[in-house]
Design a protein around this motif. Structure first.
Motif, PDB file in Angstrom:
ATOM      1  N   GLU A  36       0.843  -1.200   0.000  1.00 36.35           N
ATOM      2  CA  GLU A  36       0.000   0.000   0.000  1.00 36.35           C
ATOM      3  C   GLU A  36       0.876   1.246   0.000  1.00 36.35           C
ATOM      4  O   GLU A  36       1.892   1.248   0.689  1.00 36.35           O
TER       5      GLU A  36
ATOM      6  N   ASP B  29     -15.170  -1.181  -1.246  1.00 37.99           N
ATOM      7  CA  ASP B  29     -14.528   0.104  -1.539  1.00 37.99           C
ATOM      8  C   ASP B  29     -15.321   1.245  -0.903  1.00 37.99           C
ATOM      9  O   ASP B  29     -14.784   2.071  -0.148  1.00 37.99           O
ATOM     10  N   HIS B  33     -14.543   3.567   2.651  1.00 38.43           N
ATOM     11  CA  HIS B  33     -14.452   5.017   2.517  1.00 38.43           C
ATOM     12  C   HIS B  33     -15.423   5.719   3.463  1.00 38.43           C
ATOM     13  O   HIS B  33     -15.060   6.709   4.113  1.00 38.43           O
ATOM     14  N   ARG B 157      -7.673   2.734   4.070  1.00 35.41           N
ATOM     15  CA  ARG B 157      -8.174   3.852   3.260  1.00 35.41           C
ATOM     16  C   ARG B 157      -8.576   4.984   4.190  1.00 35.41           C
ATOM     17  O   ARG B 157      -9.472   4.798   5.007  1.00 35.41           O
TER      18      ARG B 157
END
Lengths: 96, 258
Positions: A36, B29, B33, B157
């Motif tokens: 990552e 995904d 987020h 993320r």
């Protein structure tokens, strides 16, 4: 040309490449490792592009690590493991 | 950022009717987020599969991993997920898959190895209650005396970590070996004759229906960490449907590592 290396305590590191003259070309790193951000994959492929086929593992590992930011996360893979897979891809071809 | 514990969060369960492989990829995904941005409470999502699939890891070579002709012959869709790790062979009734969307604070200061084991402690507990002695095998496997049960993968993320796991409830080893190239290579390397030796599915180990195993896992999570019943927001679903089509269903993404 194709080389694989199972990093001890890590994952499978795979390299596919071609030789253009005595330089690496069309290098593709793949495998079941964790990396990552995922854009680091292209950075590594590009860092290996054009490296001399005679480069040692240590030289390859330095070329791979060079362009990577310190925030790149590697799990089950390392610059050294990638270098081993590259050398294996090259070695297989010369042995064949 | 201070390290948090499970009970510091208001965990929500999402467990819907079956969805397509590309929509599952997109939901991971979108929901990661949303949790990272603080718009959604930390969430446990149990997947129900509408159709069979091979899910390859973010960095796996499509042609090295999958026999495209065999996949097509068996009607198996090939999709690429956002996380690293290895290929998963999915048939709807044979697989138990879940995702944990957690704030990064939950794994703060943990090594990767510790974070994988930590986020699946509840699963080991659930399995123990079903009579299966299972443990974490670094880097990212859950295994048992009989063999491997599950594989996990994480991706970070924004402010969130996605931890998703596919468990083998049952397995059609012959079909899997037909479709996954890596399976064949591993077999030839090890000289074994049966993939079933590597994977020991939950069905044979528990004797329970798949739904009962899932219900028990949910109950264990609820007891240990707290878990409310949540739903997908309409805007999340719309966003995921768009992404499923534009990104996860595209040849460009699936063949990104050719």
């Amino acid at each position: 040309m194709h080389g694989e290396y199972k990093m001890p305590g890590g994952k499978l590191v795979v390299i596919d490449l071609e030789l253009h003259g005595d330089r690496l070309a069309k290098v593709q790193l793949s495998g079941d490792f964790f990396l990552e951000p995922d854009g680091a994959l292209d950075l590594i492929n590009r860092a290996l592009e054009g490296q001399p086929a005679a480069a040692t593992e240590a030289e390859l590992a330095r070329a791979i690590a060079g362009p990577l930011d310190s925030d790149v996360m590697m799990y089950g893979i390392s610059p050294e493991a990638i270098a081993v897979a590259v050398r294996r891809a090259l070695h297989k071809e010369s042995a064949a | 950022m201070i390290r948090t514990d499970w009970r510091d969060h208001d965990w929500q369960l999402i467990h819907t009717t079956p969805q397509s492989p590309t929509l599952h990829m997109a939901l991971d995904d979108v929901l990661t987020h949303e949790v990272g941005a603080g718009r959604r409470a930390p969430t446990l999502r149990i997947w129900e599969w509408a159709s069979p699939a091979v899910v390859i890891g973010r960095f796996q070579s499509l042609r090295n991993e999958v026999d495209a002709e065999a996949a097509q012959r068996h009607g198996i869709e090939v999709v690429r997920r956002v996380s690293g790790g290895g290929a998963m062979f999915i048939e709807p009734g044979n697989t138990i898959t879940y995702s944990i969307y957690a704030p990064k604070s939950l794994v703060k200061d943990l090594s990767f190895q510790e974070a994988y084991a930590f986020l699946d402690e509840w699963v080991l507990e659930a399995l123990a209650e079903l009579g299966i002695k299972a443990w974490y095998q670094p880097l990212n496997d859950i295994t048992s005396e009989g063999g491997k049960i599950a594989g996990a993968a994480q991706v970070h993320r924004g402010g969130a970590v996605l931890h998703h796991v596919t468990m083998a409830y049952d397995i059609d080893a012959a079909k899997m070996l037909d479709v996954l190239r890596i399976g064949r290579e591993k077999l030839s390397d090890k000289g074994t004759t049966s993939a079933a030796k590597r994977v020991d599915p939950l069905r044979s180990q528990t004797g329970l229906p798949r739904e009962a195993v899932i219900e028990h896992m949910i109950a264990t999570f609820r007891r240990l960490h707290g878990l409310g019943d949540g739903t997908l927001r309409m805007d999340e679903l719309t966003q995921a449907e768009t992404l499923a089509q534009s990104k996860f269903g595209s040849r460009e993404w699936t063949a990104d590592v050719a």
